[in-house]
Design an enzyme around this catalytic site. Structure first.
Site, PDB file in Angstrom:
ATOM      1  CE  LYS A   1      60.955  52.102  88.082  1.00  7.59           C
ATOM      2  NZ  LYS A   1      59.467  52.095  86.926  1.00  7.59           N
TER       3      LYS A   1
ATOM      4  CE  LYS B   1      54.768  44.805  92.116  1.00  6.71           C
ATOM      5  NZ  LYS B   1      54.398  44.897  90.482  1.00  6.71           N
TER       6      LYS B   1
ATOM      7  CE  LYS C   1      63.171  43.546  87.542  1.00  6.21           C
ATOM      8  NZ  LYS C   1      62.075  43.870  88.172  1.00  6.21           N
TER       9      LYS C   1
END
Ligand code: ADP
Ligand code: TRP
Length: 358
Positions: A226, A121, A223
């Site tokens: 979102k 992130k 994977k």
């Protein structure tokens, strides 16, 4: 001291949550929610909506609120029973925020910076595309307007508190969350040993005897997620779902018998394993092995079998989502029950740490 544990010794405590960042997709459903469903009859289950965790990526306030309602409606539509489970919104339990502050005093910034999800992130936030392991330097040296917020760094502390405040035994989550669970156990051990108590247990994932699941994306990636933008949502209508499946990435097809299966095709088989009958999967595996497979047929079948799972849930979502009264009632009752429990733990943690009335 172990008052909370005493209360539930007849049933093990199961705890899990999903961030309110949109709608539930098949990764969430098969990786997490389907496990929640299997556990609800036998265990003392508490499932929540992690809206404070969602704040770490600075969502639009209106979207955040809508997402909380979406996930709640989707929990209910998938079959979570508010009578059997505590269903609540994380921010309705202020004790979690206080305990997060307390636990942070025993968490190292180094170990947080080394967490895989944080590195990912942080890289995204700073627009770093290289795989460099020098993320710590990049963060400290960064002079631009881009920022890696401290909430993102301390995400695992908050998650550990979600779990430990309930003295949870089991935490059903997908494979991507296992590192966070490992940190939770480490923080629990550290707390116990620092204060010389045997207060927190060590929660584990619940995999029904198998491995934790990672649902793949249809774009050939490992994977479905979102942020990967490759999701099939429970709320997708028939046309949308079919279109997504028919567009799934494949390859040129096997040229010689018993060829190894490429990643994108393996992904299709993995999804099929989740929703199709064994004979159907065997049929396509055999067709792959003898080179007669037609991916178009396989995708059509996969879409059909996925729809059998998702369409009934979609109908219930639409129904429940418009019933604000029901949604409010469910979380009010869930929060009352969860708060009583959380308040006991917080009181005991404060006492252990020496925060006592004069
Ligand atoms: P996302 O990754 O789409 O943002 P979350 O991080 O909110 O979803 O995940 C909520 C739950 O769903 C977690 O238990 C997580 O492990 C599980 N999950 C999410 N994506 C997948 C996936 N592709 N395969 C298996 N489990 C998943
Ligand atoms: N981190 C989890 C996710 O991204 C969501 C979550 C927050 C969670 N707190 C939790 C899951 C506690 C299990 C237990 O999916």
């Amino acid at each position: 001291m172990n008052m909370n544990m005493e209360k539930n010794k007849d049933k093990k405590v199961v705890l899990s949550g999903i961030r309110s960042t949109g709608n539930l997709h098949l990764g969430n459903y098969f990786g997490a929610v389907s496990k929640f469903l299997k556990l609800q009859d036998e265990y003392d289950c508490r499932y929540f909506i992690a809206d404070l965790h969602a704040l770490t990526t600075n969502p639009d306030p209106k979207m955040l609120h809508e997402s909380v309602k979406n996930i709640l409606a989707e929990y209910l539509a998938a079959g979570l029973d508010p009578e059997k489970n505590m269903l609540y919104v994380q921010s309705d339990i202020p004790e979690i925020s206080e305990m997060y502050l307390l636990l942070n005093m025993h968490v190292g910034i180094g170990e947080l910076m080394r967490t895989a999800s944080f590195k990912d992130k942080a890289r995204k936030a700073l627009g770093i595309t290289s795989d460099s392991d020098e993320i710590e330097k990049e963060i400290i040296g960064n002079q631009t307007n881009q920022r890696v917020n401290a909430g993102l760094l301390t995400y695992p502390t908050l998650m550990a508190v979600d779990i430990l405040i309930h003295h949870a035994d089991y935490v059903p989550v997908g494979k991507d969350q296992e590192q966070h669970l490992e940190l939770t156990r480490r923080f629990a051990r550290r707390f116990n040993s620092f204060y010389g108590v045997d207060y927190f247990g060590e929660p584990v994932n619940f995999n029904f005897g198998g491995e934790a699941l990672k649902v793949p994306g249809l774009d050939g990636s490992g994977k479905m997620g979102k942020s990967e933008g490759n999701c099939i949502y429970l709320i997708d209508d028939e046309k949308t779902l079919r279109k997504k499946v028919m567009r799934a990435v494949t390859d040129e097809g096997p040229k010689v018998p018993d060829s190894p299966v490429s990643q994108p095709v393996a992904n299709l088989f993995l999804l099929m394993d989740l929703v199709s009958d064994k004979e159907v999967v065997d049929h396509f595996r055999k067709a792959y092995a003898d080179c007669s497979i037609r991916y178009g047929d396989m995708k059509k079948q996969l879409a059909e079998d996925l729809l059998k799972v998702t369409l009934p849930i979609r109908e219930r979502i639409l129904d429940i989502r418009s019933n604000d009264e029901l949604l409010a009632k469910v979380v009010k009752s869930g929060a009352e029950r969860a708060r009583a429990y959380a308040a006991d733990t917080l009181r005991e943690v404060r006492e252990i740490m020496g925060i006592r009335k004069i």
